[in-house]
Scaffold this active site. Structure first.
Site, PDB file in Angstrom:
ATOM      1  N   HIS A  82       0.845  -1.194   0.000  1.00  0.00           N
ATOM      2  CA  HIS A  82       0.000   0.000   0.000  1.00  0.00           C
ATOM      3  C   HIS A  82       0.874   1.234   0.000  1.00  0.00           C
ATOM      4  CE1 HIS A  82      -4.014   1.743   0.362  1.00  0.00           C
ATOM      5  NE2 HIS A  82      -3.434   2.708   1.029  1.00  0.00           N
ATOM      6  N   ARG A 168     -12.663  13.058   4.096  1.00  0.00           N
ATOM      7  CA  ARG A 168     -11.361  13.715   4.298  1.00  0.00           C
ATOM      8  C   ARG A 168     -10.877  14.370   3.010  1.00  0.00           C
ATOM      9  NH1 ARG A 168      -7.832   9.193   5.543  1.00  0.00           N
ATOM     10  NH2 ARG A 168      -6.180  10.715   5.612  1.00  0.00           N
ATOM     11  N   SER A 183      -6.599   4.695   8.300  1.00  0.00           N
ATOM     12  CA  SER A 183      -7.254   4.443   7.016  1.00  0.00           C
ATOM     13  C   SER A 183      -6.579   3.271   6.293  1.00  0.00           C
ATOM     14  CB  SER A 183      -7.176   5.721   6.167  1.00  0.00           C
ATOM     15  OG  SER A 183      -7.379   5.445   4.808  1.00  0.00           O
ATOM     16  N   LYS A 187      -8.117  -1.013   6.170  1.00  0.00           N
ATOM     17  CA  LYS A 187      -8.398  -1.716   4.898  1.00  0.00           C
ATOM     18  C   LYS A 187      -7.516  -2.940   4.758  1.00  0.00           C
ATOM     19  CE  LYS A 187      -7.372   1.836   1.946  1.00  0.00           C
ATOM     20  NZ  LYS A 187      -7.694   3.167   2.400  1.00  0.00           N
TER      21      LYS A 187
END
Ligand code: URA
Length: 438
Positions: A82, A168, A183, A187
């Site tokens: 990520h 956001r 965040s 996930k």
């Protein structure tokens, strides 16, 4: 839980109780708490930060706002990557198939564009027919078939992040270490992974502008992952200029396909090798980073990574190739340099904002994206330019519902020209991978 009290407490710098954080996340996800109260709390967190216990409570509440996928019945390691968000960052599109082709499964839940950064989901949706909204059952089937699946948060997977992320994006509350960490990790922990490689970006196009902030974010992310029992590594990587040469959704898919075809821009290839090697190491498919790099390079060259990507696109309902707006003189604006020398800097955030102004991203939650719009960076840092030579080209806007095209075009021309700094000396190149935290 009284939402106004909670906002006041955070505004005044007090610590929130874990049960109040959980009640807030639940209330916002199911609609009991309105956007304006959630936005006020996010802004208070932006200014005041979160302590360790509050951050864990927020991450876990967001994670458990939906289903947590159990992939333990699928053989082999599952490792994801990520990025904390950058400009021109299309790495996931070719990294996931490359890692899958090396035998490590990649179950990937991605995000949409946020602030000035682009999002993997918006890029994938530039592929006609491609669905990022798979059921959890279909996600598992695609993963079992081709070793990778690329989806967004659904009503079932981390739905709290989906709602908070969109809020956001339009309330100036993106650049906060605890909000970014919660965040990302909510996930990622929902995906059923064994390992995670984090690409923490630093520089003008990143949310973290300094190495110190990036290190802090990387350490926060790695700690949350470890506490959740996952193998985690974080690479701090340069985002002081956009990655690759193309910005826009359809064109970035094409630029990724170039990498999958054994070609591609050197920075895109290098970052793919670095991140992919780390993913293979965490997934047990490589003993060392060097072995991992060799394996990723081999599948990019021999077509097997491209084949994985094609299969994934097919299974998720899409069709390649992707059509982009053509090179028509009347459709292309050019930005020339008023000075000769070398490009010493490109303000990546300004380039990202230009792409959004052209319709590649959103200014408001409800904005539609134009997948065909693009910016091409003809020149990158370190390259020589002659007086009057073009620095960048872009597709002239023609989307309804945005500002009049002529004013957008002149705004983007000015913004792109100002984003480039040209100086008399060739700058020393900055390495792409600045640090690794294992
Ligand atoms: N990526 C995410 O998923 N969330 C953020 O907040 C920033 C980058």
């Amino acid at each position: 839980m009284n939402a106004v009290e909670l906002i006041r407490r955070k505004r005044d710098g007090q610590e929130l109780a874990a049960e109040d954080v959980r009640a807030f996340v639940r209330g916002y996800t199911d609609g009991a708490i309105p956007d304006y109260q959630a936005a006020a709390l996010l802004m208070a967190i932006y200014f005041r930060g979160l302590g360790g216990a509050e951050l864990d409570a927020l991450t876990l509440a967001m994670l458990h706002s939906g289903e947590v996928v159990d992939l333990s019945d699928l053989a082999g390691a599952k490792v994801d990557k990520h990025s904390t968000g950058g400009v021109g960052d299309k790495i996931s599109l070719h990294l996931a198939p490359a890692v899958a082709a090396c035998g490590v499964k990649v179950p990937m839940i991605s995000g949409r564009g946020l602030g000035h950064t682009g999002g993997t989901l918006d890029k994938l949706e530039a592929i006609p027919g491609f669905s990022v909204d798979l059921t959890v059952e279909r996600f598992r089937e695609v993963l079992a078939d081709c070793g990778m699946a690329l989806i967004g948060q659904t009503a079932k997977l981390a739905p709290a992040d989906k709602k908070l992320y969109a809020l956001r994006d339009v309330t100036g509350t993106v650049e906060s270490i605890p909000l970014i960490a919660a965040s990302i990790m909510s996930k990622k922990l929902a995906e059923g992974i064994d390992g995670l490689v984090l690409d923490v970006k630093v520089g003008s196009g990143a949310f973290m502008k300094t190495a110190e902030e990036a290190r802090k974010l990387a350490a926060t992310l790695v700690d949350i992952g470890r506490r959740a029992g996952k193998k985690v590594a974080a690479l701090i990587t340069d985002m002081d200029q956009p990655l690759g040469r193309w910005l826009g959704n359809a064109v970035e898919v094409q630029e990724s396909i170039e990498v999958l075809s054994g070609r591609g821009e050197p920075d895109l290839v290098e970052l793919t090798l670095a991140l992919g090697a780390e993913m293979l190491r965490l997934g047990g498919a490589a003993e060392t980073v060097e072995e991992g790099r060799d394996k990723i390079a081999a599948v990019l060259k021999d077509g097997s990574a491209l084949e994985r990507f094609r299969r994934c696109v097919e299974l998720q309902g899409g069709e390649l190739p992707v059509s982009t707006r053509g090179w028509f003189a009347e459709d292309t604006a050019r930005v020339a340099t008023p000075q000769a020398g070398f490009v010493t800097r490109i303000d990546a955030e300004a380039v990202g904002l230009s792409a959004i102004a052209l319709g590649a991203g959103r200014l408001r939650k409800e904005d539609a994206i134009d997948p065909s719009t693009w910016i091409w960076l003809k020149k990158k840092v370190g390259e020589p330019v002659e007086l009057g030579e073009d620095l960048a080209w872009f597709s002239t806007p023609r989307q309804a519902g945005r500002e009049a095209p002529a004013s957008v075009a002149s705004q983007v021309t000015a913004q792109l020209r100002a984003a480039y700094t040209v100086g008399p000396e060739r700058p020393t190149p900055r390495p792409l991978v600045l640090e690794t935290l294992r």
